[in-house]
Design a protein around this motif. Structure first.
Motif, PDB file in Angstrom:
ATOM      1  N   LEU A 262       2.390   8.075  -3.808  1.00  0.00           N
ATOM      2  CA  LEU A 262       1.760   6.760  -4.006  1.00  0.00           C
ATOM      3  C   LEU A 262       2.762   5.750  -4.578  1.00  0.00           C
ATOM      4  O   LEU A 262       2.763   4.579  -4.207  1.00  0.00           O
ATOM      5  CB  LEU A 262       0.563   6.894  -4.967  1.00  0.00           C
ATOM      6  CG  LEU A 262      -0.739   7.417  -4.357  1.00  0.00           C
ATOM      7  CD1 LEU A 262      -1.660   7.958  -5.441  1.00  0.00           C
ATOM      8  CD2 LEU A 262      -1.446   6.306  -3.583  1.00  0.00           C
TER       9      LEU A 262
ATOM     10  N   LYS B  56      -3.168  -0.091  -3.110  1.00  0.00           N
ATOM     11  CA  LYS B  56      -2.987   1.296  -2.704  1.00  0.00           C
ATOM     12  C   LYS B  56      -4.221   2.101  -3.087  1.00  0.00           C
ATOM     13  O   LYS B  56      -4.749   1.951  -4.192  1.00  0.00           O
ATOM     14  CB  LYS B  56      -1.757   1.897  -3.383  1.00  0.00           C
ATOM     15  CG  LYS B  56      -0.447   1.322  -2.885  1.00  0.00           C
ATOM     16  CD  LYS B  56       0.723   2.102  -3.439  1.00  0.00           C
ATOM     17  CE  LYS B  56       2.021   1.565  -2.835  1.00  0.00           C
ATOM     18  NZ  LYS B  56       3.190   2.328  -3.269  1.00  0.00           N
TER      19      LYS B  56
ATOM     20  N   GLY C 196      -5.553   6.150  -2.961  1.00  0.00           N
ATOM     21  CA  GLY C 196      -5.308   7.557  -2.670  1.00  0.00           C
ATOM     22  C   GLY C 196      -6.600   8.320  -2.786  1.00  0.00           C
ATOM     23  O   GLY C 196      -7.356   8.119  -3.742  1.00  0.00           O
TER      24      GLY C 196
ATOM     25  N   THR D 194      -3.669   0.444  -8.137  1.00  0.00           N
ATOM     26  CA  THR D 194      -3.882   1.709  -7.432  1.00  0.00           C
ATOM     27  C   THR D 194      -5.255   2.266  -7.771  1.00  0.00           C
ATOM     28  O   THR D 194      -5.632   2.318  -8.942  1.00  0.00           O
ATOM     29  CB  THR D 194      -2.824   2.754  -7.836  1.00  0.00           C
ATOM     30  OG1 THR D 194      -1.525   2.172  -7.677  1.00  0.00           O
ATOM     31  CG2 THR D 194      -2.931   3.999  -6.978  1.00  0.00           C
TER      32      THR D 194
END
Lengths: 986, 95, 416
Positions: free
Chosen positions: C381, C230, C232, C34
């Motif tokens: 997330l 991912k 964000g 992430t």
């Protein structure tokens, strides 16, 4: 004791006059031209303050606005002014000042215990402790910290002085009146350009006042006087001493603060204390000079240790010695200048310690080349220093003052106010203005890194010429006087390497070299992290005396060159500005203008109580003798309207004239309901949406002619609706034939409401108008005449639900009209009513107002969903169709009546079902408006209720946890009077 | 800030009221099939550029003109100002 | 290393040689699970909660400059949960609860000071609106009290009660609101996240999004490409710029909000006070400066600086409310970029690009939201579902009409 340290002669002070002043209760004497600091020094006072954190004894470091230490509370009573720099405070007779941030006294300060604990109170220590137990932060730790916080004290009284604001315009703003600024102003002034020359000092001349320079072989003061005399004679030049340019804003706008009366005991009658000038310049030239920076070494913060340049400024300009025996610590030739000047004044030079091994020698005093100051002594004032000599030995030197010169930092601040970063100039080991200056601004002289007097003069003149050339103004360079043109020789030297003792960088906030090292060790290496973690540069000087040294040390620690470490942002103001100055006259009762209605004077005669409605003052109610509570008055007014007739000034409602062959089509697009087919002579209620579909405003549109409408808006939205109409007209449909104009102020408008309204109007409206119900029915309008020929507009519209009219006359006749109505209606029981009764009447009738149309409501919520025409395109129609706008369960406007008539209903209570838990999950709506209804005989309310239209007759709870009430209310249709509208059509 | 009014010359921005992106001129047709989508984008979505931005200012304390001002949102430099009605017409808006 | 009074004493006695960097300065890895773009309060909090609560591994926070350099470091330090609408209040109450235990959780003293927030009202209509709001707060389990003029005067007697143009008629008091040392929030989250293995990459600006077949694969940065499943973004103020790299237009404008501090003064203002008849709110810091602010300048801007008229407007409000501050001096004015959204409320949501998530639109309320924003974003997330308190913060509310418009001013960002 009188002025023991005043030098025998010299200085730009008026020794023929004596000023008496006090500091911490003791009386001293000084002269006109002194600052508080120079006068105290002349009296042998070096100790003037305490530092913020460790409460270390401190004296002035500087002789200017960058002063971090000598901050005092100036004046007494309501005029007490905390944190005033003694170094810029102009001495006046009777001045009083006190030291601050010490208890019980300046010489003995109990909190100096912090200094003993300093090994624990390092940078950021508070982030690591004071966390246990949790509740102790608010109860124990923080109160203790706050007890010690702050510097000076506010008086806690209203500031008695007045402040003004003004605008100035010029071709060239010259910021700073040293040699560069004077040369620039002269050049531009002689060319006939509009020049403003502003300087923060009360004496113009900049460093020329502080030095023993000659220009054309005469004292510099002579040249300054001659130039100032010529500038005064030039009609386009405005010279502004005591004026600090504090900020460089967009498009050549500068903010400047003129201290008009700070040098007087109190401002003269009518005189503002200070003025905030907004200077609109076509070009500006920054000639703000430079600030000398200290060198960090152990215990370099004792009273008596100053910038070397300040030391000689006190001697040269003010005839004041900090001490009789003085040492200098320098890394450049500039420090030697101090030694020479002080020697010439007859002071004893204990030694000049120069870090350079090739330091110039002097026949007059000892120079210790390649040496460094490694320590100092003297608890409340310097008594001596310890020097590490070139051979590695140490030597004690006794002295009462030490001048320190670490080089000069150009005053680049204003060049960075729009986000630019300065550029590193290795030749002078300083940041100079970068290439990305605010548009229109140029820099000259020391501010640009040009430190010689001749250079400053040249650049000032050249800067003015360049600016004028830009503006197309012809100018010639003046003949400049001969002046010193020494190259700046400097060996960058920031701090004395030593593990022992503390070496101060930020003297006010007590940030030392060790703190910077600790910040580095803990990873706070970005310059902004360094600043925020250690509080370095966050003191009242905003880092003017501290940042450069810290940056250099961080550069050393990280192994980066200084320019890569960078600088923190330079933010306005350049020096702190009194809040009173920024507010000007907009304070107290004058905070905002007052708009008065045309009947204001009449209402005041009637004893009306007024209320603020936006910027308007409106009559709230008209108490009569014997009435002891406002409710009594309001109930009487309401009942008078319901039973006889009342008059109310409704001028504040917005009025917009809409004219043109496309006026009807235009309004058809502005309102969600149809307006195109409205007949001439008729009025229609109109609901306006925002483009996002929410109700924007409501009002009426009256069609006076095919191509002429009069639109009313609510008081609150009058301006916004007009702006919106102009937007639609100009931006959306530019070729519609329609013009709009606000006539809110042009027409006085008076509501005449009640069953006897027609009877009353017949006595005022000229008989040419037939007011019978057939000829002038509900929702009729007409241009009429009143009182024998005065043009007027009459609308038969009703906010109260009664037979009602609104009568408009040109605003200047509003007062006469209300008097005429009152006189004509005496036998009808005519009663003036105010906004309170107006509110009760409209709640009784169920008319939405600001509490309902608050920007969060849709037409559907108001029960007006069917008004939104789907046959046409109007503003907001498309997005109004989004169902979720009404809430998860659609909210609807309902009436609310307490089951027990004695119970209160309060606006702001929430509506919950009976038996539901009192939590948000059960929340079904709220009371928007509430009032006592004399007609119903109980409190009543309007509110939005989920699914409200299907819940008429249901009992719900109006819950007000704030007030501790929980009242059973019946949901009713929101019309408490005359639900079928018979009265208003009568 | 100072706005170069096309009719009145340089005027202080304080005389104006700001609305936002000049694309608000491009109001969709409320009767069109795709009106719901078009109005969503029109009312709510913005380019919001860091740089040149065409934006609507209203000379409320002046001549009541709506202007389209082209301004750099990073430097605040104003490149030009036009009457919004002219811009609207140039974009084909009429009645 | 655990911070404590004992550690402070021990280090004090041993020359402070033991203090370690509060966070590491790692080199970027080629790939993470992430990536959080934005090393401000929200981004750092997101990374912390991802690692701490949701057990995520291999997390990087990418910061284009120095962490905490955005709005977490340039606000007026106020925290509160005094919202009206259902979409907001549970979220801010959650945030306030996180604030209440944050320092112990992070082992970092951010000086959370619940000194109370007093919103003044000056008219009956304003009182009614505050009563509705206060009641909503209580129904949501928060605290609120409605004070009358006498109660306000007893609490803050130095306000202008005598010749005010808009007399003070009372106030809505929210005792659990207060202030927090803003920088320390960023540092506390950074230190705690770092301790959980989060890589904080400073001077690492994102220059592009790597999108393949409608799915995010990573980002291009000034320190090279970094892949991740991912991504964000939590870059309020610059949201439009960053999301434009993914081809998105947002319901957001960037505006400048100025804030101000005076020179240090002996404490006089005990709590946070907001003026109801002008744009002015004020508290006093533990250093003694009056920290205050007002309205945004009102035009789109990425300049991080404002202009003089707004400074004057804010100070006029201050002087109208507290005429005894006339001789205090403004020390510093600064500006921050704020994401002004179309209904004045934030967005924490997925995007049309799979694996790309968005957190922004905080208007000028982002600071108080920091812990809850991080928690809710981490929740999204990690689980692909919104946190229960943040379900309203969707992109599609502008399409459906489920707006969260506290002020009721509609789709004009500069009015929120």
């Amino acid at each position: 004791m009188s002025q023991t340290n005043r030098l025998a002669g010299g200085g730009l002070i008026d020794r023929s006059r004596v000023l008496t002043f006090t500091f911490d209760g003791r009386t001293y004497q000084g002269h006109p031209g002194d600052t508080l600091a120079s006068a105290l020094l002349a009296n042998g006072v070096r100790l003037m303050g305490r530092s913020f954190k460790y409460h270390r004894p401190r004296g002035p470091l500087s002789a200017g606005s960058e002063e971090p230490n000598a901050l005092v509370e100036l004046r007494d009573g309501a005029r007490r002014e905390p944190n005033t720099r003694a170094t810029t405070a102009e001495l006046f007779d009777g001045l009083t000042a006190r030291s601050q941030n010490r208890w019980p006294s300046l010489r003995f300060d109990a909190l100096a215990v912090n200094d003993r604990l300093s090994t624990f109170l390092t940078a950021g220590f508070y982030y690591k402790t004071f966390m246990w137990p949790r509740s102790f932060w608010e109860k124990v730790y923080e109160p203790a910290i706050r007890k010690a916080a702050g510097l000076g004290r506010l008086s806690m009284q209203d500031d008695p002085d007045v402040y003004d604001k003004g605008f100035l315009h010029c071709d060239l703003l010259v910021i700073g009146a040293g040699p560069a600024g004077l040369a620039a102003a002269l050049t531009a002034g002689r060319a006939g350009a509009r020049v403003i020359l502003a300087d923060e000092d009360f004496r113009l001349g900049g460093r020329l006042n502080a030095e023993t320079l000659t220009l054309d072989d005469a004292p510099a003061a002579d040249w300054v006087a001659a130039i100032l005399a010529e500038l005064a004679s030039l009609p386009t030049v405005r010279v502004m001493p005591r004026t600090t340019v504090v900020g460089a804003f967009d498009h050549g706008v500068y903010g400047a603060v003129e201290r008009v009366a700070d040098h007087l005991p109190v401002p003269e009658p009518g005189m503002p204390r200070q003025i905030l000038w907004r200077i609109y310049s076509r070009r500006a030239l920054l000639c703000a000079g430079a600030t000398e920076r200290p060198i960090a070494f152990a215990d370099n913060d004792r009273p008596g240790i100053l910038q070397a340049g300040a030391l000689r400024a006190y001697a040269n300009r003010w005839g004041a010695a900090v001490a009789r025996r003085v040492a200098v610590f320098t890394n450049s030739d500039d420090g030697h200048r101090t030694a020479r000047d002080l020697h010439a004044h007859g002071l004893e030079i204990a030694a000049v310690i120069d870090v350079r091994s090739d330091a110039p020698r002097s026949p007059d005093y000892e120079v210790l080349a390649g040496a460094q100051v490694v320590g100092t002594a003297g608890r409340l004032g310097l008594t001596g220093i310890t020097v590490r000599t070139a051979d590695g030995g140490t030597r004690k030197v006794s002295c009462g003052a030490l001048g320190v010169s670490g080089g000069w930092n150009p005053a680049v601040h204003l060049t960075c106010h729009q986000g630019a970063r300065p550029r590193w100039d290795a030749a002078i080991a300083a940041f100079v203005p970068g290439p990305d200056l605010p548009p229109g601004l140029a820099v000259a002289g020391a501010a640009a890194g040009t430190f010689s007097t001749a250079g400053a003069l040249r650049e000032g003149a050249a800067g003015a010429l360049a600016a004028l050339a830009d503006l197309g103004v012809a100018a010639t360079a003046p003949a400049l006087p001969r002046a010193e043109d020494a190259p700046a020789g400097i060996t960058a030297f920031w701090h004395v390497a030593s593990d022992a003792g503390r070496a101060w960088l930020d003297q006010q906030n007590d940030v030392t070299v060790k703190d910077v090292k600790l910040a580095h060790q803990e990873g706070f290496r970005a310059v902004e992290h360094l600043k925020r973690y250690t509080t370095l540069g966050m003191a009242t000087d905003q880092g003017k005396t501290s940042n450069m040294g810290a940056l250099a040390i961080m550069a050393e620690l990280t192994g980066k060159p200084i320019p890569e470490v960078g600088t923190t942002m330079f933010r306005p103001p350049y020096t702190p500005v009194a809040l009173g100055t920024l507010a000007g006259r907009s304070r107290g009762d004058d905070f905002r203008p007052r708009r008065l209605t045309p009947t204001h004077a009449w209402a005041a005669e009637q004893g009306a109580v007024f209320v603020e409605v936006g910027t308007w003052m409106r009559a709230q109610y008209f108490p009569r003798p014997g009435e002891t509570h406002w409710r009594q008055t309001v109930d009487r007014e309401v009942l008078a309207v319901r039973s006889a007739v009342g008059v109310c000034d409704v001028t504040t409602l917005g009025k917009i004239d809409v004219q043109g062959t496309d006026a009807a089509s235009f309004l058809d697009r502005i309102y969600c309901n149809g307006m195109a087919k409205l007949a001439v002579g008729r009025v229609r209620y109109g609901l306006m949406l925002r483009e996002d579909g929410m109700a924007k405003d409501d009002g009426t549109a009256a069609r006076l002619a095919e191509d002429h409408f009069v639109v009313t808006t609510t008081t609150a939205n009058a301006v916004a609706v007009f702006r919106h109409m102009e937007f639609c007209r100009q931006c959306l449909w530019p070729d519609l034939d329609v013009q709009v104009i606000s006539t809110t102020d042009a027409w006085a408008q008076i509501a005449v409401a009640g069953p006897r309204a027609r009877d009353l109007l017949r006595r005022v409206v000229d008989p040419t108008t037939d007011l019978s119900n057939d000829a002038f029915p509900f929702m009729a309008c007409a241009a009429v005449t009143v009182c024998g020929g005065l043009r007027a507009r009459l609308f038969r519209i009703s906010f109260s639900g009664e037979l009602a009219y609104e009568l408009a006359v040109p605003a200047r006749y509003g007062d006469a009209l209300v008097r005429a109505l009152m006189a004509a209606g005496a036998d009808l029981g005519v009663t003036p009513y105010g906004t309170e009764a107006l509110g009760v009447l409209r709640i009784e009738k169920g008319h939405a107002a600001g509490n309902e149309i608050n920007g969060q409501t849709t037409a559907r919520m108001l029960g007006l969903g069917r008004m939104v025409s789907s046959k046409k395109d109007s503003i907001g129609a498309v997005l109004s169709r989004r169902e979720a706008l009404d809430g998860p369960v659609p909210l609807r406007l309902v009436g609310l009546r307490p089951v027990n008539p004695a119970d209160p209903v309060v606006a702001g209570a929430h509506l919950l079902a009976r038996g539901a838990p009192t939590t948000a999950a059960s929340d079904e709506g709220w009371v928007t408006s509430a009032a006592f209804s004399p007609h119903v005989g109980s409190a009543i309310g309007l509110g939005f209720l989920a699914g409200g239209e299907g819940r008429i007759g249901e009992i719900v709870r109006a819950v007000d946890p704030l007030g501790g009430t929980d009242v059973a209310v019946e949901v009713v249709v929101p019309h408490f009077v005359d639900p079928d509208g018979e009265k208003l059509r009568a | 800030m100072i706005i170069p009014h096309p009719l009145l010359g340089p005027r202080d921005a304080q005389e104006f009221v700001y609305l936002g992106d000049a694309r608000l001129i491009d109001r969709p047709d409320g009767l069109a099939e795709d009106a719901a989508d078009a109005f969503h984008d029109y009312a709510y979505l913005r380019d919001n550029p860091a740089g040149e931005h065409q934006e609507l200012w209203y000379h409320e304390q002046g001549d009541r003109s709506w202007l389209v001002v082209t301004r750099d949102t990073v430097t605040h430099r104003i490149l030009r100002a036009e009457l919004a009605s002219d811009v609207a017409r140039a974009q084909g808006r009429s009645r | 290393m655990r911070y404590s009074i004992f550690q402070v004493l021990k280090e004090g006695l041993t020359g402070h040689r033991g203090w370690r960097p509060a966070w590491r300065d790692p080199a970027p890895q080629a790939e993470y699970d992430t990536i959080v773009i934005g090393g401000g309060g929200h981004g750092l909090a997101t990374a912390y909660y991802l690692a701490k609560v949701f057990g995520a591994k291999r997390i990087a926070v990418l910061e284009k400059g120095w962490i905490g350099g955005g709005n977490v470091g340039r606000n007026t330090t106020i925290v509160r949960a005094n919202y009206l609408l259902d979409g907001n209040q549970p979220f801010y109450e959650f945030s306030l609860k996180l604030w209440e235990g944050l320092e112990q959780e992070l082992n970092y003293n951010a000086m959370v000071s619940q000194r109370g927030i007093l919103n003044l009202y000056h008219s009956d209509a304003q009182r009614d609106a505050y009563r509705r709001r206060g009641n909503a707060m209580i129904l949501h389990g928060s605290d609120a009290e409605l004070l009358d003029r006498a109660q306000v005067r007893a609490m803050v007697p130095f306000l202008n009660f005598d010749d005010a143009r808009f007399p003070i008629r009372g106030g809505l008091l929210h005792r659990r609101g207060g202030t927090v040392r803003h920088d320390a929030v960023a540092w506390g989250f950074a230190r705690a996240a770092d301790a959980l293995g989060v890589d904080i990459l400073q001077n690492c600006a994102v220059t592009g999004m790597i999108v393949e077949n409608g799915r995010i694969r990573g980002v291009e940065t000034t320190r090279g490409p970094i892949r991740a499943a991912k991504v964000g973004t939590a870059v309020a103020g610059s949201s439009s710029r960053v999301m434009a790299m993914a081809g998105m237009r947002l319901p957001i404008e960037s505006h400048v909000l100025q804030a101000f501090v005076t020179e240090g003064l002996k404490p006089v203002v005990p709590n946070v006070i907001t003026f109801g008849a002008g744009h002015f709110y004020v508290s006093q810091s533990d250093k003694g400066g009056l920290v205050f602010g007002g309205d945004i300048d009102g035009y789109n801007s990425y300049a991080q600086r404002g202009n003089l008229p707004m400074i004057e407007d804010v100070v006029e409000g201050g002087m109208a409310l507290m005429p005894m501050i006339g001789r205090a001096r403004l020390l510093r004015a600064w500006g921050g970029l704020v994401d002004m959204s179309m209904d004045g409320s934030p967005i924490i949501d997925r995007t049309p690009i799979e694996g790309l998530y968005f957190n922004g639109g905080w208007n000028y309320g982002g600071f108080k939201a920091t812990p809850a924003s991080g928690f809710a974003f981490a929740h999204l997330l990690a689980t692909d579902t919104p946190h229960p308190t943040a379900t309203a913060y969707r992109f599609d509310r502008f399409r459906t009409g489920a707006l969260i418009d506290e002020k009721g001013v509609g789709a004009q960002p500069n009015l929120h």
